[in-house]
Design a protein around this motif. Structure first.
Motif, mmCIF file in Angstrom:
data_model
loop_
_atom_site.group_PDB
_atom_site.id
_atom_site.type_symbol
_atom_site.label_atom_id
_atom_site.label_comp_id
_atom_site.label_asym_id
_atom_site.label_seq_id
_atom_site.Cartn_x
_atom_site.Cartn_y
_atom_site.Cartn_z
ATOM 1 N N SER A 27 0.858 -1.190 -0.080
ATOM 2 C CA SER A 27 -0.019 0.045 0.093
ATOM 3 C C SER A 27 1.032 1.187 -0.086
ATOM 4 C CB SER A 27 -0.823 0.051 1.151
ATOM 5 O OG SER A 27 -0.084 0.053 2.255
ATOM 6 N N HIS A 30 -0.812 4.019 -1.770
ATOM 7 C CA HIS A 30 -2.039 4.087 -1.639
ATOM 8 C C HIS A 30 -2.463 4.655 -0.432
ATOM 9 C CE1 HIS A 30 -1.580 0.429 -4.480
ATOM 10 N NE2 HIS A 30 -2.192 1.314 -5.169
ATOM 11 N N CYS A 37 -8.131 3.161 -4.441
ATOM 12 C CA CYS A 37 -6.901 2.356 -3.958
ATOM 13 C C CYS A 37 -7.243 1.043 -3.635
ATOM 14 C CB CYS A 37 -6.288 3.156 -2.927
ATOM 15 S SG CYS A 37 -5.483 4.550 -3.494
ATOM 16 N N HIS A 100 -2.302 6.497 -5.681
ATOM 17 C CA HIS A 100 -3.351 7.564 -4.925
ATOM 18 C C HIS A 100 -2.799 8.847 -5.456
ATOM 19 C CE1 HIS A 100 -6.729 8.894 -2.551
ATOM 20 N NE2 HIS A 100 -5.606 9.857 -1.893
ATOM 21 N N HIS A 151 -9.469 10.756 -5.549
ATOM 22 C CA HIS A 151 -8.280 9.967 -6.266
ATOM 23 C C HIS A 151 -8.601 10.309 -7.607
ATOM 24 C CE1 HIS A 151 -6.015 6.038 -6.798
ATOM 25 N NE2 HIS A 151 -6.054 6.589 -7.848
#
Lengths: 218, 218
Positions: A27, A30, A37, A100, A151
């Motif tokens: 992640s 993210h 995400c 992101h 996003h």
């Protein structure tokens, strides 16, 4: 006399991702609260010019359960696209960077070029898949501009011919007001398969054309 | 564990056009009835990272006379951008391929990447020039989607914070209904100079960042 010839940059190589190196638990780029995400982390990249068959587990719509199903249309190392779960029209899709990035200005120069490249490819693909010849591309930045998910994403929204009243409702709904219906899972799955196929077709045609032009120059 | 690393393609070279080879009389890739082609034929490319001074004849707004004045924001061999002459808000601009392409699907893959790249740069530039932090990017294809000029173009539309009624009028006007005011020539000229300057600034920052990343990898 000839027109100003733009210096033809060589077409960048089509990214051929290696799904085996994809780590869905990562992640690093993210945001854990972002629904896009979640999609990005769940679906590994594949070569968009030969998409996996609809039965492939790697694009199974239910992988995002208990969140809503995800109907993937494109998955490269840099960008992803999927059907909007509250479509304004059949084929309404979203294209976004895999990482992101809240607004378009947070996107890297390389990502922005890739978004530009694929918004054209997806436009052609959704038009072929739905038979709807007109469409809007909309990308909203910030609350005042009706951005809901922070996003960065491009909407591609097919526009069937509509009479006055319905057209008006369509336009106002595009910016967040009014009613939108949920996507039917079965329809979503069939449509997504058709769009993925068309994406592959468009990319192959682009490649063939580029090869042809190279040969013509020799 | 690391996220799936996209293969970093090298950033394409910034096109440095040679204005002396620009032939404004050529119309090989243009449509003689298209107002955006008139602009494209009139204004030669320049290096967007060091735009010409506002006094330069090459970007003089009156070159399109007797047609409306043109406030150029960007002019490369591949794309052009200028202020919308009927702006929905201060800084409302249009970005399009230099060649005549009716819809986004008529654009070449290389042009689409360039459009993607510059819609980000122009978004950042107009936000700096106007101080408005939210904006919409809109690109309409075909009559049903409210496309008026049939030469593919991206709108970048700053969205100042507005109260309900004005916001509603703004949204419906965005798709071709309602009142839009004409751009004031003096304001247009000052704003365009500011946006051109900001485009150069953004491109230089991108270049610096890219150099930095290259050095960090060594």
């Amino acid at each position: 006399m000839t027109p100003p010839k733009p210096p033809s940059p060589p077409p960048p190589p089509v990214p051929v991702p290696n799904p085996s190196t994809f780590d869905p638990t990562s992640s690093a780029t993210h945001d854990s609260t972002c629904p896009f995400c979640t999609i990005s982390k769940t679906y590994p990249p594949y070569d968009p010019s030969s998409p996996p068959p609809p039965s492939s587990r790697s694009i199974s719509p239910s992988l995002t359960s208990p969140n809503p199903c995800t109907f993937m249309l494109l998955s490269t190392p840099v960008v992803i696209a999927f059907l909007d779960i509250m479509p304004l029209s059949p084929g309404h899709l979203l294209l976004c960077p895999r990482s992101h990035r809240p607004k378009l200005t947070d996107v890297t120069p390389e990502e922005s070029a890739e978004l530009g490249r694929y918004v054209r490819v997806l436009s052609a693909a959704v038009s072929r898949a739905t038979g709807i010849r007109d469409w809007n591309v909309v990308q909203n930045n910030g609350a005042a501009a009706a951005q809901v998910v922070p996003h960065c994403h491009f909407h591609v929204i097919p526009r069937p011919e509509l009479r006055d009243k319905r057209a008006e409702r369509f336009t106002s709904t595009m910016f967040g007001r009014g009613q939108r219906d949920e996507l039917d899972d079965e329809e979503g799955e069939a449509l997504a398969a058709e769009i993925r196929r068309a994406v592959g077709e468009v990319l192959k045609e682009d490649e063939d054309k580029s090869e042809e032009e190279k040969r013509a120059k020799l």
